[in-house]
Design a protein around this motif. Structure first.
Motif, PDB file in Angstrom:
ATOM      1  N   UNK A 449       0.846  -1.201   0.000  1.00  0.00           N
ATOM      2  CA  UNK A 449       0.000   0.000   0.000  1.00  0.00           C
ATOM      3  C   UNK A 449       0.878   1.247   0.000  1.00  0.00           C
ATOM      4  N   UNK A 450       0.324   2.315  -0.544  1.00  0.00           N
ATOM      5  CA  UNK A 450       1.021   3.602  -0.472  1.00  0.00           C
ATOM      6  C   UNK A 450       0.649   4.263   0.857  1.00  0.00           C
ATOM      7  N   UNK A 451       1.662   4.671   1.616  1.00  0.00           N
ATOM      8  CA  UNK A 451       1.411   5.312   2.908  1.00  0.00           C
ATOM      9  C   UNK A 451       1.705   6.806   2.818  1.00  0.00           C
ATOM     10  N   UNK A 452       0.758   7.605   3.286  1.00  0.00           N
ATOM     11  CA  UNK A 452       0.948   9.065   3.305  1.00  0.00           C
ATOM     12  C   UNK A 452       0.782   9.575   4.727  1.00  0.00           C
ATOM     13  N   UNK A 453       1.772  10.363   5.170  1.00  0.00           N
ATOM     14  CA  UNK A 453       1.733  10.931   6.513  1.00  0.00           C
ATOM     15  C   UNK A 453       1.514  12.436   6.387  1.00  0.00           C
ATOM     16  N   UNK A 454       0.367  12.906   6.876  1.00  0.00           N
ATOM     17  CA  UNK A 454       0.028  14.326   6.719  1.00  0.00           C
ATOM     18  C   UNK A 454       0.793  15.231   7.676  1.00  0.00           C
ATOM     19  N   UNK A 455       1.579  14.661   8.608  1.00  0.00           N
ATOM     20  CA  UNK A 455       2.340  15.526   9.525  1.00  0.00           C
ATOM     21  C   UNK A 455       3.237  16.484   8.744  1.00  0.00           C
ATOM     22  N   UNK A 456       3.844  15.982   7.663  1.00  0.00           N
ATOM     23  CA  UNK A 456       4.774  16.821   6.904  1.00  0.00           C
ATOM     24  C   UNK A 456       4.121  17.496   5.703  1.00  0.00           C
ATOM     25  N   UNK A 457       2.823  17.270   5.521  1.00  0.00           N
ATOM     26  CA  UNK A 457       2.081  17.958   4.452  1.00  0.00           C
ATOM     27  C   UNK A 457       1.548  19.257   5.042  1.00  0.00           C
ATOM     28  N   UNK A 458       1.805  20.386   4.395  1.00  0.00           N
ATOM     29  CA  UNK A 458       1.262  21.644   4.923  1.00  0.00           C
ATOM     30  C   UNK A 458      -0.258  21.575   4.821  1.00  0.00           C
TER      31      UNK A 458
END
Ligand SMILES: *Cc1c(COP(=O)(O)O)cnc(C)c1O
Length: 477
Positions: A449-458
């Protein structure tokens, strides 16, 4: 239809002049100028000739009709910026490949103000004479480091100078204080950072002679003591940054090194790497001692990066006893390593945010302070909005963000990840598609799966992440 011969095809190709006289390209030239359009036309025709020569093109009918569009595309491609923004969804806050610390608004504002015209970079407005560029940040470092008065009652004289990066700062310290003499370093601290910064190599380049003591896992204060001779110029301590030694280990306490340096009258320099200005324990991050702590313990000079835990521009700081810092300033290579007004602007604005205790104005501090709930809330909104995208499966799962940039190698921050899979595409295909979004989105793959962490997304980029996921889903249908 009979395939045309190569010579027929060559003959059918327009010349560059003919091509740029077509109405579409004449209009493009009026908008964008003759030169980029002419160059693009030449490139497009050259490409067609190569295809004809290779025998891979048998008819020009469609290609000729599409030439103006091909030229415009080629021109856009050739005049695009190479350096451009990306969205960091890796959850690695200080990602060296993605430019480490993003700058806050006040830093961007001051860069614009100071750099779009002239400034008092090296000009003392009070007496109208030449000034020093370091004064702009030195006063803020003094305020922030707020060192207690020493035994004689006066505050220890501490100064800071700024160079291009921490690698340059380490080099300058070694070259100034130890060229021709020996520098004692523990074998457990002969680190390599990012492949090109290796303590033994920097030492050799600085003309210092490396005197290794102890073993990889254990070094005692007596090892340092025994290695001191009349050739010794400096004791060096290096932050391990990107690794930890665990198990049967021993390393002298900083206080022991300080005491030894004092008794033997040697300077003690510490390469802190990250150099936090804020007590990270308040953010739940252990094991990363800050700049003030080291100076308070009695280290004579510390070196650290501007774009790691400090959260500012790329830079390297040397902070320490003023007499030692003055010697570095007098090194003839200091000028070659100094930084420009853009860097001072970004650094001063970042430091001022610390002085005002406006920690949310420093983007990496804001990211570190985000709670798992804050992030989960944003992830949930995206997941909910994507429910109707039937080719995507989006789950919200627990995960960990990391600090990166050689800071607190084992510290992690609990986070909520978006775990995305697409019906007709592998995770790697989905990952590659996200990199073609505008702006490109950088994520990672785990367990298919593709994992995305919004902590580093503005936060203002959440909509772009959602849109890119939606269009990646459609691309697979
Ligand atoms: C990151 C790091 C460096 C290099 O710093 P740059 O600012 O990237 O030049 C040097 N030493 C240590 C211990 C580091 O962590």
């Amino acid at each position: 239809m009979k395939a045309a011969s190569k010579s027929e095809l060559y003959r059918k190709l327009p010349s560059v002049d003919e091509l740029i006289r077509t109405p579409e390209l004449a209009a493009l030239i009026a908008r964008e100028g003759r030169r980029p359009v002419t160059e693009a036309a030449r490139d497009v025709l050259e490409h067609l000739r190569t295809e004809i020569a290779a025998g891979s093109l048998h008819s020009l009918d469609t290609a000729i009709a599409g030439l103006p569009i091909a030229v415009e595309q080629q021109m856009r491609e050739a005049t695009r910026y190479s350096l451009h923004p990306v969205i960091n969804a890796t959850g690695v806050i200080l990602h060296t490949n993605l430019g480490r610390a993003p700058l806050g608004q006040s830093a961007l504002d001051l860069i614009r103000e100071a750099a779009s015209g002239y400034s008092n970079l090296e000009f003392d407005l009070a007496d109208g004479k030449r000034g020093e560029r370091d004064v702009h940040v030195d006063r803020l470092f003094r305020k922030l480091l707020n060192l207690p008065a020493n035994a004689s009652g006066s505050a220890p004289e501490i100064s800071t100078i700024v160079v291009n990066n921490n690698a340059a700062a380490v080099w300058l310290a070694l070259n100034t204080l130890a060229a021709g003499g020996e520098v004692i370093v523990s074998r457990g601290e002969l680190v390599e950072i990012g492949g090109s910064f290796r303590i033994p190599d920097v030492m050799a380049q600085s003309n210092g002679i490396l005197r290794e003591v102890g073993t990889t896992n254990r070094t005692r204060i007596s090892d340092y003591e025994k290695a001191i001779t009349d050739k010794t110029r400096l004791l060096l301590r290096v932050h391990r940054s990107n690794f930890e030694i665990t198990g049967f280990t021993e390393q002298p306490a900083l206080e022991e090194l300080v005491a030894l340096a004092r008794v033997r009258n040697l300077p003690l320099v510490e390469d802190l790497g990250s150099g936090a200005l804020l007590d990270l324990h308040t953010l739940g991050i252990a094991g990363e001692s800050g700049v003030a702590e080291s100076l308070r313990a009695g280290v004579h000079v510390v070196t650290y990066s501007g774009d790691k835990l400090l959260g500012g521009p790329q830079a390297g700081m040397l902070t320490g006893r003023t007499d030692l810092i003055d010697r570095m300033r007098a090194n003839s290579l200091f000028r070659a390593l100094r930084v420009d007004k853009l860097t001072y602007s970004a650094l001063e604005a970042t430091l001022l945010a610390y002085v005002k205790q406006d920690h949310d104005a420093v983007p990496i501090l804001r990211m570190m302070r985000l709670s798992k709930d804050d992030i989960a809330h944003r992830a949930h909104t995206i997941a909910k909005n994507l429910q109707a995208a039937s080719h995507l499966t989006v789950a919200e799962i627990d995960g960990e963000s990391v600090i990166g940039g050689g800071a607190a190698p084992s510290a992690v921050l609990p986070t909520c990840l978006l775990a995305v899979s697409a019906k007709h595409r592998t995770a790697d295909e989905l990952l590659a598609t996200l990199r073609t979004a505008d702006p490109p989105i950088i994520a990672r793959v785990a367990d298919g799966r593709v994992l995305l962490d919004l902590r580093t997304v503005l936060p203002e980029q959440d909509a772009a992440v959602e849109a890119a996921l939606r269009s990646a889903a459609n691309a697979g249908s």
